[in-house]
Design a protein around this motif. Sequence first.
Motif, mmCIF file in Angstrom:
data_model
loop_
_atom_site.group_PDB
_atom_site.id
_atom_site.type_symbol
_atom_site.label_atom_id
_atom_site.label_comp_id
_atom_site.label_asym_id
_atom_site.label_seq_id
_atom_site.Cartn_x
_atom_site.Cartn_y
_atom_site.Cartn_z
ATOM 1 N N TYR A 63 60.387 -44.122 129.355
ATOM 2 C CA TYR A 63 61.517 -43.378 129.900
ATOM 3 C C TYR A 63 61.394 -43.190 131.412
ATOM 4 N N ILE A 64 62.489 -42.772 132.010
ATOM 5 C CA ILE A 64 62.486 -42.298 133.387
ATOM 6 C C ILE A 64 63.313 -41.019 133.434
ATOM 7 N N GLN A 65 62.966 -40.139 134.336
ATOM 8 C CA GLN A 65 63.713 -38.900 134.486
ATOM 9 C C GLN A 65 64.966 -39.143 135.324
ATOM 10 N N THR A 66 66.033 -38.412 135.010
ATOM 11 C CA THR A 66 67.295 -38.534 135.738
ATOM 12 C C THR A 66 67.758 -37.148 136.188
ATOM 13 N N ARG A 67 68.740 -37.114 137.050
ATOM 14 C CA ARG A 67 69.253 -35.841 137.557
ATOM 15 C C ARG A 67 70.357 -35.266 136.681
ATOM 16 N N ALA A 68 70.965 -36.116 135.886
ATOM 17 C CA ALA A 68 72.069 -35.664 135.026
ATOM 18 C C ALA A 68 71.573 -35.447 133.600
ATOM 19 N N SER A 69 72.234 -34.554 132.888
ATOM 20 C CA SER A 69 71.894 -34.285 131.483
ATOM 21 C C SER A 69 72.013 -35.575 130.663
ATOM 22 N N PRO A 70 71.072 -35.843 129.785
ATOM 23 C CA PRO A 70 69.960 -35.005 129.305
ATOM 24 C C PRO A 70 68.689 -35.102 130.143
ATOM 25 N N TYR A 71 68.802 -35.604 131.384
ATOM 26 C CA TYR A 71 67.695 -35.660 132.339
ATOM 27 C C TYR A 71 66.610 -36.662 131.973
ATOM 28 N N ILE A 72 66.910 -37.505 131.006
ATOM 29 C CA ILE A 72 65.974 -38.533 130.541
ATOM 30 C C ILE A 72 66.772 -39.795 130.212
ATOM 31 N N TRP A 73 66.264 -40.934 130.650
ATOM 32 C CA TRP A 73 66.805 -42.222 130.220
ATOM 33 C C TRP A 73 65.690 -42.972 129.507
ATOM 34 N N VAL A 74 65.974 -43.435 128.294
ATOM 35 C CA VAL A 74 64.969 -44.114 127.480
ATOM 36 C C VAL A 74 65.352 -45.576 127.315
ATOM 37 N N ASP A 75 64.384 -46.434 127.520
ATOM 38 C CA ASP A 75 64.578 -47.862 127.364
ATOM 39 C C ASP A 75 65.018 -48.192 125.934
ATOM 40 N N ASP A 76 66.001 -49.069 125.801
ATOM 41 C CA ASP A 76 66.541 -49.414 124.490
ATOM 42 C C ASP A 76 65.478 -49.989 123.562
ATOM 43 N N ARG A 77 64.552 -50.761 124.124
ATOM 44 C CA ARG A 77 63.485 -51.336 123.300
ATOM 45 C C ARG A 77 62.595 -50.247 122.721
ATOM 46 N N SER A 78 62.420 -49.181 123.474
ATOM 47 C CA SER A 78 61.623 -48.049 123.001
ATOM 48 C C SER A 78 62.303 -47.366 121.823
ATOM 49 N N ASP A 79 63.628 -47.210 121.902
ATOM 50 C CA ASP A 79 64.379 -46.624 120.785
ATOM 51 C C ASP A 79 64.291 -47.493 119.537
ATOM 52 N N LYS A 80 64.411 -48.795 119.733
ATOM 53 C CA LYS A 80 64.353 -49.708 118.592
ATOM 54 C C LYS A 80 62.962 -49.719 117.969
ATOM 55 N N ARG A 81 61.941 -49.614 118.800
ATOM 56 C CA ARG A 81 60.576 -49.538 118.274
ATOM 57 C C ARG A 81 60.422 -48.303 117.396
ATOM 58 N N LEU A 82 60.905 -47.168 117.877
ATOM 59 C CA LEU A 82 60.821 -45.931 117.102
ATOM 60 C C LEU A 82 61.561 -46.078 115.780
ATOM 61 N N SER A 83 62.733 -46.694 115.813
ATOM 62 C CA SER A 83 63.506 -46.884 114.583
ATOM 63 C C SER A 83 62.753 -47.739 113.574
ATOM 64 N N ARG A 84 62.122 -48.808 114.052
ATOM 65 C CA ARG A 84 61.350 -49.678 113.145
ATOM 66 C C ARG A 84 60.188 -48.928 112.510
ATOM 67 N N ILE A 85 59.484 -48.169 113.324
ATOM 68 C CA ILE A 85 58.324 -47.422 112.821
ATOM 69 C C ILE A 85 58.768 -46.374 111.798
ATOM 70 N N LEU A 86 59.853 -45.683 112.094
ATOM 71 C CA LEU A 86 60.360 -44.670 111.167
ATOM 72 C C LEU A 86 60.817 -45.293 109.853
#
Length: 321
Positions: A63-86
């Motif tokens: 992820y990287i922090q951002t100035r706008a809500s939700p103040y976090i940007w997460v890489d799409d590959r990271s989300d997909k990895r989490l989905s696979r593991i879950l």
Amino acid sequence: MGENKWMGKRWEDMDTDVLVKIFKELNLVELSPVSQVCRLWRLACSDPLIWSTLDFGLLKSNYIQTRASPYIWVDDRSDKRLSRILRVAMSISYGNVSCLIFHYNLYMKDEHLHYISERSPHLKRLVMPAWNRITKFGICQAIQRWEELESLTMPTIGHPPYIMEEIARSCKNFAELKVMGSFDDLFASAIATHLPKLKVLSLRCSKVTMSALLWLLDNLANLEVLNISHCLLFEIVANGRRQVIHELDDQTLEKASRLREFHHCQSRSCLACQRMMADEGIMRWYRYEDWFWRRDEVSSLDLQDYGKLFDAECEALTAVE
């Protein structure tokens, strides 16, 4: 000489309890193919003794922090990895997870939480220190499904009454809460209003107003254990200035004396307290040891060592390339 005959059992004929003891030594990646061998092995792989605690404490978002809500940007590959593991974990566990632990830098979305809550109906403990990308609807929907929830570790949120109210409505055996971040009068009053039967509360390494602390001591008659160790305690004085409290007064200590356990440390010589002062009351966990955020003076809230199911080897094998 006669032919020697092996008298042991074949793998497919092993007792389930023996298989469970063996499979407890495997991580998630190793369990996945094992669970597909046969029906007996599938049953053993989903045993509650293996899945009572699913500790994802080593799993982090990219992820990287951002100035706008939700103040976090997460890489799409990271989300997909989490989905696979879950998907793998929820499929093998077969609804037997009773404790879920997530890292403070794991930023789930509503869809992840929805998937988990549908497939872990008997969850009793949730450790989820990051809610940046989870909506009010998402967390309330999950809480409604977790009727057996007893313990929650959560971050500071802007409007805490709604989640306290949902817990009170849906989780009749709820008794234990840990808040990581900051804790003010609104948070204290929300707990006192909606969770008056709360027994254990930890604010370890949080920024806490003295008025909020006194509110808890005055209004939570059923509270048995309170942890304010290494908190940055402060009060508002003249001209709106904040004054840090380094030592509790006799009146506060007298109020806390009714508790079975009262953990407090605001010492200038304490390393954890020094870190809180250096971080101005908002602990920068990433600066310190990997295990530091997992500790708690309350034994039932201390996370101890990382679990076997998602160990360092498993984390490396599932890493995003």
